[in-house]
Write an enzyme that holds these catalytic residues in place. Structure first.
Site, mmCIF file in Angstrom:
data_model
loop_
_atom_site.group_PDB
_atom_site.id
_atom_site.type_symbol
_atom_site.label_atom_id
_atom_site.label_comp_id
_atom_site.label_asym_id
_atom_site.label_seq_id
_atom_site.Cartn_x
_atom_site.Cartn_y
_atom_site.Cartn_z
ATOM 1 N N ARG A 68 -5.093 9.566 3.880
ATOM 2 C CA ARG A 68 -4.379 8.293 3.727
ATOM 3 C C ARG A 68 -5.289 7.091 3.986
ATOM 4 N NH1 ARG A 68 -0.748 11.947 3.242
ATOM 5 N NH2 ARG A 68 -2.299 12.493 1.740
ATOM 6 N N CYS B 1 6.530 8.602 5.182
ATOM 7 C CA CYS B 1 6.162 8.767 6.595
ATOM 8 C C CYS B 1 5.704 7.432 7.173
ATOM 9 C CB CYS B 1 5.045 9.799 6.737
ATOM 10 S SG CYS B 1 5.640 11.472 6.422
HETATM 11 C C1 LIG Z 1 10.553 8.856 -0.315
HETATM 12 C C2 LIG Z 1 9.057 8.650 -0.168
HETATM 13 C C3 LIG Z 1 8.218 9.744 -0.112
HETATM 14 C C4 LIG Z 1 6.838 9.568 0.031
HETATM 15 N N1 LIG Z 1 6.034 10.678 0.083
HETATM 16 C C5 LIG Z 1 4.696 10.516 0.172
HETATM 17 C C6 LIG Z 1 3.834 11.671 0.196
HETATM 18 O O1 LIG Z 1 4.274 12.806 0.138
HETATM 19 N N2 LIG Z 1 2.496 11.445 0.269
HETATM 20 C C7 LIG Z 1 1.950 10.196 0.316
HETATM 21 O O2 LIG Z 1 0.720 10.069 0.358
HETATM 22 N N3 LIG Z 1 2.744 9.096 0.318
HETATM 23 C C8 LIG Z 1 4.086 9.219 0.238
HETATM 24 N N4 LIG Z 1 4.899 8.111 0.213
HETATM 25 C C9 LIG Z 1 4.300 6.767 0.362
HETATM 26 C C10 LIG Z 1 3.964 6.050 -0.967
HETATM 27 O O3 LIG Z 1 4.806 6.511 -2.006
HETATM 28 C C11 LIG Z 1 2.497 6.228 -1.375
HETATM 29 O O4 LIG Z 1 1.634 5.719 -0.384
HETATM 30 C C12 LIG Z 1 2.191 5.545 -2.710
HETATM 31 O O5 LIG Z 1 0.952 6.030 -3.200
HETATM 32 C C13 LIG Z 1 2.127 4.022 -2.613
HETATM 33 O O6 LIG Z 1 2.030 3.493 -3.938
HETATM 34 P P1 LIG Z 1 2.653 2.071 -4.301
HETATM 35 O O7 LIG Z 1 2.254 1.728 -5.674
HETATM 36 O O8 LIG Z 1 4.104 2.039 -3.996
HETATM 37 O O9 LIG Z 1 1.857 1.134 -3.282
HETATM 38 P P2 LIG Z 1 2.385 -0.143 -2.482
HETATM 39 O O10 LIG Z 1 3.366 0.287 -1.453
HETATM 40 O O11 LIG Z 1 2.797 -1.216 -3.414
HETATM 41 O O12 LIG Z 1 1.045 -0.612 -1.769
HETATM 42 C C14 LIG Z 1 0.441 0.130 -0.730
HETATM 43 C C15 LIG Z 1 -0.924 -0.534 -0.430
HETATM 44 O O13 LIG Z 1 -1.774 -0.317 -1.543
HETATM 45 C C16 LIG Z 1 -2.222 -1.551 -2.094
HETATM 46 N N5 LIG Z 1 -2.257 -1.389 -3.556
HETATM 47 C C17 LIG Z 1 -1.253 -0.972 -4.371
HETATM 48 N N6 LIG Z 1 -1.696 -0.918 -5.643
HETATM 49 C C18 LIG Z 1 -2.986 -1.321 -5.631
HETATM 50 C C19 LIG Z 1 -3.989 -1.512 -6.628
HETATM 51 N N7 LIG Z 1 -3.768 -1.280 -7.921
HETATM 52 N N8 LIG Z 1 -5.198 -1.983 -6.238
HETATM 53 C C20 LIG Z 1 -5.454 -2.234 -4.942
HETATM 54 N N9 LIG Z 1 -4.570 -2.066 -3.948
HETATM 55 C C21 LIG Z 1 -3.347 -1.620 -4.289
HETATM 56 C C22 LIG Z 1 -1.224 -2.609 -1.648
HETATM 57 O O14 LIG Z 1 -1.835 -3.867 -1.547
HETATM 58 C C23 LIG Z 1 -0.811 -2.071 -0.285
HETATM 59 O O15 LIG Z 1 -1.726 -2.458 0.713
HETATM 60 C C24 LIG Z 1 6.290 8.257 0.096
HETATM 61 C C25 LIG Z 1 7.146 7.138 0.026
HETATM 62 C C26 LIG Z 1 8.517 7.329 -0.111
HETATM 63 C C27 LIG Z 1 9.410 6.129 -0.197
#
Ligand SMILES: Cc1cc2nc3c(=O)[nH]c(=O)nc-3n(C[C@H](O)[C@H](O)[C@H](O)COP(=O)(O)OP(=O)(O)OC[C@H]3O[C@@H](n4cnc5c(N)ncnc54)[C@H](O)[C@@H]3O)c2cc1C
Length: 303
Positions: free
Chosen positions: A177, A226
């Site tokens: 992560r 998480c």
């Molecule tokens: C129900 C649920 C289950 C989940 N299960 C998992 C799991 O099993 N494993 C896991 O690893 N995570 C899990 N997550 C967490 C999350 O889905 C991941 O971390 C996901 O990859 C985040 O992607 P996002 O586009 O929503 O990022 P965001 O939440 O929008 O952003 C997260 C961070 O990344 C940065 N960011 C986003 N896109 C970019 C980009 N293109 N360039 C630079 N920076 C960027 C943002 O600035 C921020 O700091 C879960 C979440 C939920 C709600």
């Protein structure tokens, strides 16, 4: 943060960037928490260097938001303008075992689209919400898979140079992560190299992962997955559960009854409620186990 200067608004529009005023960001996050801000939607990657230059010259602070599934945003008016990438069409293209994927693409849909090309490996990521860009930033992972293992090239806007550059996969550290991208880098597209696998086999893997998720996670409630990273060799969820904290709440922020490391917004939770719950659980774990849990969710604070 609101952009009040009409000249800046016009210059942003001239770049083909969409300007949306006073947006509720609670609706753009899976936790359903967050105040308001202006939102700039980038349609063409090439406009990013000039957009960032304009914002910097006008001293407008900004933050980048992907799918909003791993962030805890503050309440009230946010001190940043928000940047987001628009979805591209098509957002993935194939060349042998390589998939070129736009960073605004939905991660789950990308996994299934690769599967249809008989490209596997990412089955474990099927239920991870959010964008491919967010997955790259976080090195998203589940059930023994992490996206970083498949990354060969990333097109990235580098905050340090103000330019769009290509990084080779070997130049990037992908850890649990955590990645070595600089905080201001914005990932635009990625080349993933995936192993060949029959579609039916990939589909079977996807079904198994989906079932495991459904059995253990509160998927019908608002969460950010998480809240804490697992400490080396341990499980944050198990420790929180052993402390009897399932169901423990501050306001409408609540430790899930289903998975103790998922904190849910059970109604109208504020960022303040969620932060208080995080601090309380962290203190209790520290008192009992002597372990300082580190947040997995990205808490946006003024730095
Ligand atoms: C129900 C649920 C289950 C989940 N299960 C998992 C799991 O099993 N494993 C896991 O690893 N995570 C899990 N997550 C967490 C999350 O889905 C991941 O971390 C996901 O990859 C985040 O992607 P996002 O586009 O929503 O990022 P965001 O939440 O929008 O952003 C997260 C961070 O990344 C940065 N960011 C986003 N896109 C970019 C980009 N293109 N360039 C630079 N920076 C960027 C943002 O600035 C921020 O700091 C879960 C979440 C939920 C709600």
């Amino acid at each position: 943060m609101h952009i009040n200067d009409p000249k800046l608004v016009a210059a942003i529009g001239a770049l083909g960037v969409e300007y949306k005023q006073n947006i509720s960001l609670a609706e753009k996050t899976s936790l359903g928490i967050g105040g308001t801000s202006d939102l700039l939607i980038i349609r063409k990657h090439e406009s990013l260097p000039e957009l960032v230059r304009l914002l910097k010259d006008s001293q407008v602070p900004y933050r980048f938001l992907g799918g909003g599934s791993n962030v805890l945003l503050p309440d009230g008016e946010l001190p940043w303008t928000i940047l987001q990438l628009a979805r591209q069409d098509p957002d993935v293209r194939f060349e042998g075992n390589s998939a070129w994927v736009d960073c605004a693409a939905d991660l789950g849909r990308t996994v299934t689209r690769c599967a249809k090309q008989n490209l596997g490996g990412m089955e474990g990521l099927i239920g991870v919400p959010g964008t491919v860009g967010g997955a790259l930033r976080m090195n998203a992972g589940a059930y023994g898979t992490q996206i970083g293992s498949y990354v060969r090239e990333v097109l990235v806007f580098r905050a340090a140079t103000g330019k769009i550059e290509t990084l080779r996969g070997a130049e990037i550290n992908f850890e649990y992560r955590h990645t070595s991208f600089a905080p201001g880098d914005i990932m635009l597209s990625v080349r993933l190299e995936l192993p060949s696998k029959p579609y039916s086999e990939i589909l079977q893997g996807i079904r198994i992962c989906n079932e495991k998720r459904r059995a253990s996670q509160p998927l019908n409630q608002k969460s950010a997955g998480c809240i804490f990273k697992n400490p080396p060799g341990g499980s944050a969820g198990r420790m929180i559960d052993e402390l009897g904290l399932k169901g423990h709440s501050v306001g409408d922020a609540r430790v899930s009854d289903r998975h103790a490391n998922f904190f849910v917004n059970a109604g109208h939770a504020t960022a303040a409620d969620m932060l208080a719950l995080i601090a309380d659980v962290r203190n209790r774990v520290h008192e009992r186990y002597g372990i300082e849990l580190e947040e997995e969710v990205i808490v946006w604070k003024e730095s």
